[in-house]
Design a protein around this motif. Structure first.
Motif, PDB file in Angstrom:
ATOM      1  N   LYS A   1      -7.789  15.128 -26.400  1.00  0.00           N
ATOM      2  CA  LYS A   1      -8.797  15.818 -27.207  1.00  0.00           C
ATOM      3  C   LYS A   1     -10.201  15.564 -26.674  1.00  0.00           C
ATOM      4  CE  LYS A   1      -6.338  16.130 -31.634  1.00  0.00           C
ATOM      5  NZ  LYS A   1      -6.292  15.691 -33.044  1.00  0.00           N
ATOM      6  N   GLN A   2     -10.436  14.306 -26.271  1.00  0.00           N
ATOM      7  CA  GLN A   2     -11.749  13.983 -25.696  1.00  0.00           C
ATOM      8  C   GLN A   2     -12.020  14.838 -24.454  1.00  0.00           C
ATOM      9  OE1 GLN A   2     -11.936   9.813 -24.869  1.00  0.00           O
ATOM     10  NE2 GLN A   2     -11.806   9.190 -27.018  1.00  0.00           N
ATOM     11  N   GLN A   3     -11.019  14.976 -23.621  1.00  0.00           N
ATOM     12  CA  GLN A   3     -11.200  15.709 -22.367  1.00  0.00           C
ATOM     13  C   GLN A   3     -11.290  17.222 -22.593  1.00  0.00           C
ATOM     14  OE1 GLN A   3     -11.966  13.899 -19.707  1.00  0.00           O
ATOM     15  NE2 GLN A   3     -11.756  12.281 -21.257  1.00  0.00           N
ATOM     16  N   ILE A   4     -10.595  17.742 -23.584  1.00  0.00           N
ATOM     17  CA  ILE A   4     -10.690  19.170 -23.888  1.00  0.00           C
ATOM     18  C   ILE A   4     -12.107  19.527 -24.324  1.00  0.00           C
ATOM     19  CG2 ILE A   4      -9.952  20.955 -25.522  1.00  0.00           C
ATOM     20  CD1 ILE A   4      -7.149  19.728 -25.401  1.00  0.00           C
ATOM     21  N   LYS A   5     -12.748  18.641 -25.087  1.00  0.00           N
ATOM     22  CA  LYS A   5     -14.111  18.902 -25.551  1.00  0.00           C
ATOM     23  C   LYS A   5     -15.103  19.009 -24.393  1.00  0.00           C
ATOM     24  CE  LYS A   5     -13.456  16.813 -30.107  1.00  0.00           C
ATOM     25  NZ  LYS A   5     -13.786  15.672 -30.990  1.00  0.00           N
ATOM     26  N   ARG A   6     -14.755  18.412 -23.270  1.00  0.00           N
ATOM     27  CA  ARG A   6     -15.628  18.504 -22.102  1.00  0.00           C
ATOM     28  C   ARG A   6     -15.677  19.921 -21.532  1.00  0.00           C
ATOM     29  NH1 ARG A   6     -13.839  14.305 -17.765  1.00  0.00           N
ATOM     30  NH2 ARG A   6     -15.674  15.209 -16.717  1.00  0.00           N
TER      31      ARG A   6
ATOM     32  N   LYS B   1     -17.230  28.241 -28.573  1.00  0.00           N
ATOM     33  CA  LYS B   1     -17.072  26.895 -29.141  1.00  0.00           C
ATOM     34  C   LYS B   1     -15.798  26.811 -29.975  1.00  0.00           C
ATOM     35  CE  LYS B   1     -22.014  25.786 -29.438  1.00  0.00           C
ATOM     36  NZ  LYS B   1     -23.146  25.507 -30.355  1.00  0.00           N
ATOM     37  N   ASP B   2     -15.506  27.886 -30.713  1.00  0.00           N
ATOM     38  CA  ASP B   2     -14.294  27.893 -31.538  1.00  0.00           C
ATOM     39  C   ASP B   2     -13.041  27.816 -30.666  1.00  0.00           C
ATOM     40  OD1 ASP B   2     -15.789  28.012 -33.806  1.00  0.00           O
ATOM     41  OD2 ASP B   2     -15.523  30.169 -34.149  1.00  0.00           O
ATOM     42  N   LEU B   3     -13.073  28.469 -29.505  1.00  0.00           N
ATOM     43  CA  LEU B   3     -11.918  28.405 -28.601  1.00  0.00           C
ATOM     44  C   LEU B   3     -11.662  26.972 -28.157  1.00  0.00           C
ATOM     45  CD1 LEU B   3     -12.419  31.564 -26.331  1.00  0.00           C
ATOM     46  CD2 LEU B   3     -10.572  31.159 -27.956  1.00  0.00           C
ATOM     47  N   VAL B   4     -12.729  26.263 -27.829  1.00  0.00           N
ATOM     48  CA  VAL B   4     -12.584  24.863 -27.414  1.00  0.00           C
ATOM     49  C   VAL B   4     -12.110  24.027 -28.596  1.00  0.00           C
ATOM     50  CG1 VAL B   4     -13.777  22.853 -26.482  1.00  0.00           C
ATOM     51  CG2 VAL B   4     -14.363  25.146 -25.643  1.00  0.00           C
ATOM     52  N   ALA B   5     -12.686  24.289 -29.780  1.00  0.00           N
ATOM     53  CA  ALA B   5     -12.295  23.536 -30.974  1.00  0.00           C
ATOM     54  C   ALA B   5     -10.833  23.788 -31.334  1.00  0.00           C
ATOM     55  CB  ALA B   5     -13.207  23.920 -32.146  1.00  0.00           C
ATOM     56  N   MET B   6     -10.379  25.025 -31.156  1.00  0.00           N
ATOM     57  CA  MET B   6      -8.973  25.343 -31.430  1.00  0.00           C
ATOM     58  C   MET B   6      -8.043  24.516 -30.553  1.00  0.00           C
ATOM     59  SD  MET B   6      -9.458  29.486 -31.639  1.00  0.00           S
ATOM     60  CE  MET B   6      -7.849  29.763 -30.921  1.00  0.00           C
ATOM     61  N   GLU B   7      -8.403  24.413 -29.281  1.00  0.00           N
ATOM     62  CA  GLU B   7      -7.548  23.670 -28.358  1.00  0.00           C
ATOM     63  C   GLU B   7      -7.542  22.179 -28.678  1.00  0.00           C
ATOM     64  OE1 GLU B   7      -5.530  24.770 -26.130  1.00  0.00           O
ATOM     65  OE2 GLU B   7      -6.045  26.893 -26.321  1.00  0.00           O
TER      66      GLU B   7
ATOM     67  N   THR C   1      -2.327  15.147 -17.797  1.00  0.00           N
ATOM     68  CA  THR C   1      -2.508  16.131 -16.716  1.00  0.00           C
ATOM     69  C   THR C   1      -1.764  17.411 -17.025  1.00  0.00           C
ATOM     70  OG1 THR C   1      -2.758  14.368 -15.080  1.00  0.00           O
ATOM     71  CG2 THR C   1      -2.183  16.556 -14.259  1.00  0.00           C
ATOM     72  N   SER C   2      -0.523  17.264 -17.498  1.00  0.00           N
ATOM     73  CA  SER C   2       0.283  18.439 -17.808  1.00  0.00           C
ATOM     74  C   SER C   2      -0.369  19.288 -18.896  1.00  0.00           C
ATOM     75  CB  SER C   2       1.686  18.013 -18.248  1.00  0.00           C
ATOM     76  OG  SER C   2       2.431  19.138 -18.680  1.00  0.00           O
ATOM     77  N   TYR C   3      -0.778  18.640 -19.967  1.00  0.00           N
ATOM     78  CA  TYR C   3      -1.346  19.405 -21.077  1.00  0.00           C
ATOM     79  C   TYR C   3      -2.737  19.944 -20.735  1.00  0.00           C
ATOM     80  CZ  TYR C   3      -2.046  20.976 -25.824  1.00  0.00           C
ATOM     81  OH  TYR C   3      -2.239  21.777 -26.925  1.00  0.00           O
ATOM     82  N   TYR C   4      -3.490  19.149 -20.009  1.00  0.00           N
ATOM     83  CA  TYR C   4      -4.850  19.565 -19.657  1.00  0.00           C
ATOM     84  C   TYR C   4      -4.823  20.808 -18.771  1.00  0.00           C
ATOM     85  CZ  TYR C   4      -9.864  18.794 -19.050  1.00  0.00           C
ATOM     86  OH  TYR C   4     -11.228  18.915 -19.093  1.00  0.00           O
ATOM     87  N   ASN C   5      -3.847  20.888 -17.888  1.00  0.00           N
ATOM     88  CA  ASN C   5      -3.709  22.074 -17.036  1.00  0.00           C
ATOM     89  C   ASN C   5      -3.398  23.317 -17.867  1.00  0.00           C
ATOM     90  OD1 ASN C   5      -4.256  20.754 -14.651  1.00  0.00           O
ATOM     91  ND2 ASN C   5      -2.107  20.293 -14.209  1.00  0.00           N
ATOM     92  N   ILE C   6      -2.589  23.112 -18.935  1.00  0.00           N
ATOM     93  CA  ILE C   6      -2.289  24.234 -19.832  1.00  0.00           C
ATOM     94  C   ILE C   6      -3.569  24.718 -20.514  1.00  0.00           C
ATOM     95  CG2 ILE C   6      -1.078  24.901 -21.959  1.00  0.00           C
ATOM     96  CD1 ILE C   6       1.120  22.896 -21.147  1.00  0.00           C
ATOM     97  N   VAL C   7      -4.370  23.764 -20.989  1.00  0.00           N
ATOM     98  CA  VAL C   7      -5.614  24.116 -21.678  1.00  0.00           C
ATOM     99  C   VAL C   7      -6.582  24.796 -20.720  1.00  0.00           C
ATOM    100  CG1 VAL C   7      -7.617  23.199 -22.911  1.00  0.00           C
ATOM    101  CG2 VAL C   7      -5.336  22.284 -23.377  1.00  0.00           C
ATOM    102  N   ARG C   8      -6.665  24.279 -19.496  1.00  0.00           N
ATOM    103  CA  ARG C   8      -7.566  24.875 -18.506  1.00  0.00           C
ATOM    104  C   ARG C   8      -7.199  26.336 -18.242  1.00  0.00           C
ATOM    105  NH1 ARG C   8      -9.011  20.136 -14.195  1.00  0.00           N
ATOM    106  NH2 ARG C   8      -6.766  20.049 -13.938  1.00  0.00           N
ATOM    107  N   ARG C   9      -5.904  26.574 -18.063  1.00  0.00           N
ATOM    108  CA  ARG C   9      -5.468  27.948 -17.817  1.00  0.00           C
ATOM    109  C   ARG C   9      -5.808  28.845 -19.003  1.00  0.00           C
ATOM    110  NH1 ARG C   9      -0.848  25.350 -15.617  1.00  0.00           N
ATOM    111  NH2 ARG C   9       0.348  25.790 -17.526  1.00  0.00           N
TER     112      ARG C   9
END
Length: 706
Positions: free
Chosen positions: A443-448, A507-513, A627-635
């Protein structure tokens, strides 16, 4: 006695004298309209120093006194002198009254002058011509010794002249005198160079023969623009004032400073002759007698004197016009096309109904806006990206690479993950890798990702402003500066208004993730699989453990009974975790007595030991899952953020732009103010109209010659 013009003719059926008249008409066209002549017309430009005798040469060619005399700079404006040969007839032309009161003894009905700035008025009294030149000069530059580049056009009709066009310029001077400007030498020099540097100008360099030719100001200036002497003709004045035994034969032969058009020696009236009102006819007769009787010139007397100079200039000018006429036609045609196109671009001064005009402009602007964004505009560049293509570059290059460049582990190190693992397990040591630790870190990294996503929206906003600036750079909006400013302000305000929901959606898209971590995602590497990968990585490197009693290999994961003995562990035997792992540093330096004392933990408890084997495995598992989940969020973000920006910003402007402009601009009280033209447009339209008018008339004139 009338002078016969050379009997030459052009292939186009127009006589050679007619050619000079044609050029005179072209000069008049541009001067009358009051525009700078865009066409380099053939003409003879007279240059020389103040004391070289320029005025006397011109008066001898005309055969009348008509130029202002005096000390200092007398010619302070260019004088375009057009000499027109006319038959000697007995028509009175209505000038009897002027002749009756004339102070000019040589005045007659067969000779007169006309100024272009006083159309229709004939001056039979050449003293009045002199007065008018002085009056018109003072009207432009005052009574001081200043100069002006604005020409005075004088046309003289006489049976005693050959068809010629001469431009008399101020005499070169070196030292300012009296009220003359300090830079008078530079002003005069610049004016002369402006005339003689034109390739179609024949330079008539007047030089006093009793002065060293190398010091001639006129020739020196002519050599700067015509170094080969191809279009310069020299006139040597004051030949009669040379010392005894000296002459200009070497100069005439081209042995000093050669000129292709050669030199012509002349004898002018001296100052005493002028003061005594010696008639020019008598002066011309005296000049003829001088050359006929002088031992150095009598064999070549037919090539000396003012009449020969006039015939030579007439012939040179006619031949020059013949050579340049095709080029003049082409220049007039191209210039007319150029100024007509510019005038069409500027549009008419009276447009019609203001409301309809504003409505059409708004409609045209919004259509162009959509076309540029969609890539359907007619002005597609072949050298650079523009419009919607630049927005695509922002999405798929800048933003995509920017998000991919965010490394979740550049801020979270292995030691930090270990602390989070311990903290997330609470008072009981965790048996398995905790979900809480994984979610906390991811969650911390997604907010970045919020920062580059908002930056993407900002970059697209900048591209929209760029497109707006390009559209408003067209001549239509340059014509109406108030309208341009209004459209700019309305659209910028519209963009800013659209940015608020755009940024919120991003911002909402990031918050959703970050709000919900979907570990059930089909692309997610689950915990079992991550553990298997890590075990597979570490298993080959672990040594095979042997039972000390039987000597047989122990099953994987089994621990020898001795090693598992709580007594040995409690007594601080050889277990690796006693000096390693999370708490290793707190006991490594303490003796048993202090350990037995059970001192309170320090206020701040941080990891300081190296990772134990188990901790290392757990950290690797967590990193794999992150790494696995972060790649999903990045895509997901790379896909969804551009869609959000397109929806709330780009597409919104395409759909609502026209409505916004109409609401803010289509107001009856403001319509006329919006259509107020800029001073530049008004001035430029007038200039173009004048230029088109003069070029059209010039085109009609040159069309007479086939």
């Amino acid at each position: 006695m009338a002078v016969d013009t050379p009997s030459l003719s052009t292939p186009g059926g127009i006589s050679d004298p007619g050619l000079i008249k044609l050029v005179n008409k072209l000069q008049d066209v541009f001067t009358t309209v009051g525009v700078n002549n865009p066409i380099d017309l053939p003409q003879i430009v007279v240059v020389g120093s103040q004391s070289s005798g320029k005025s006397s040469v011109l008066e001898n060619i005309v055969g009348r006194d008509f130029l202002p005399r005096g000390s200092g700079i007398v010619t302070r404006r260019p004088l375009v002198l057009q000499l027109i040969n006319r038959p000697d007839d007995s028509e009175t032309n209505g000038g009897e009254s002027e002749l009756a009161h004339s102070t000019d003894k040589a005045a007659n009905m067969g000779e007169w002058g006309e100024f272009l700035h006083i159309p229709g008025q004939k001056f039979y009294d050449f003293n009045k011509i002199r007065d008018e030149i002085s009056r018109e000069t003072e009207a432009k530059v005052g009574r001081n010794a200043g100069i002006s580049p604005a020409p005075i056009n004088l046309r003289i009709y006489s049976p005693n002249v050959l068809n010629l066009t001469l431009v008399d310029l101020p005499g070169l001077t070196r030292v300012p005198v009296g009220d003359q400007p300090r830079d008078i030498e530079k002003q005069i020099r610049d004016m002369i160079v402006k005339y003689i540097q034109k390739s179609n100008a024949i330079i008539l360099a007047v030089t006093a023969a009793n002065v060293d030719l190398a010091n001639s100001d006129g020739l020196k200036l002519a050599r700067e623009v015509d170094p080969e002497g191809q279009r310069t003709i020299g006139v040597l004045t004051k030949v009669d004032l040379m010392d005894d035994g000296t002459d200009v034969v070497d100069i005439l032969a081209g042995r000093i400073i050669p000129l292709r058009l050669g030199y012509v020696p002349v004898v002018n009236r001296g100052q005493r002759d002028i003061d005594n009102k010696k008639p020019i006819n008598a002066a011309l007769e005296a000049e003829k007698n001088f050359f006929d009787n002088h031992k150095a010139y009598r064999n070549k007397s037919s090539y000396c004197g003012t009449p020969y100079l006039a015939r030579k200039l007439n012939l040179i000018l006619m031949m020059h016009i013949k050579q340049t006429l095709p080029d003049i036609k082409a220049r007039i045609s191209s210039s007319l096309q150029k100024y007509t196109q510019e005038l069409d671009t500027l549009g008419p001064s009276i447009l019609g109904n203001s409301a309809n005009i504003i409505l059409n402009i708004i409609t045209e602007f919004t259509n162009e806006w959509r076309q540029v964004l969609d890539g359907n505009n007619t002005e597609l560049s072949s050298t650079e990206l523009s419009g919607g293509a630049r927005i695509s570059f922002v999405f798929h290059e800048l933003y995509s690479n920017g998000v991919k460049a965010v490394d979740p582990f550049d801020q979270v190190k292995d030691a930090d993950i270990r602390i989070i693992l311990y903290n997330s397990s609470g008072p009981s040591p965790a048996l398995f890798v905790g979900t809480t630790a994984f979610e906390n870190i991811v969650k911390q990294q997604i907010k970045r990702l919020e920062e580059p996503s908002l930056k993407c929206a900002s970059l697209v906003y900048d591209e929209l402003v760029r497109i707006l600036t390009q559209l408003l750079g067209k001549n239509l909006y340059r014509r109406y500066p108030t309208l341009k400013e209004k459209i700019h302000n309305v659209v910028i305000s519209f963009f800013k208004k659209a940015m608020e929901p755009t940024n919120k959606l991003v911002k909402d898209l990031v918050a959703m993730e970050s709000c919900y971590i979907n570990t059930g995602h089909p692309d997610f590497l689950n915990g079992h699989r991550a553990m298997a990968i890590v075990n597979e990585k570490h298993q080959p490197s672990r040594p095979v453990q042997v039972d000390p009693k039987t000597g047989k290999p122990l099953p994987i994961g089994a621990t020898p009974a001795r090693a598992a003995s709580p007594t040995l562990l409690a007594s601080g035997g050889q277990d690796g975790d006693s000096n390693g792992g999370f708490f290793g540093s707190f006991f490594a330096a303490k003796n048993k007595k202090k350990a037995a004392a059970m001192e309170a933990p320090p206020p701040t408890l941080k990891a300081s030991g190296t990772l134990s084997e188990r901790e290392g495995i757990e950290v690797e598992v967590i990193k794999l899952l992150i790494t696995s989940y972060y790649n999903i969020v990045r895509r997901t973000m790379i896909d969804m953020v551009p869609k959000a920006i397109m929806l709330n910003l780009v597409q919104f402007t395409k759909d609502e732009m026209q409505k916004e402009l109409l609401e803010n601009m289509y107001r009856q009280t403001e319509l006329d103010d919006l259509l107020k033209e800029s001073d530049y447009t008004t001035r430029r339209r007038k200039e173009c109209q004048q230029m088109v008018e003069s070029l059209s008339r010039a085109s009609e004139i040159v069309s007479q010659v086939q």
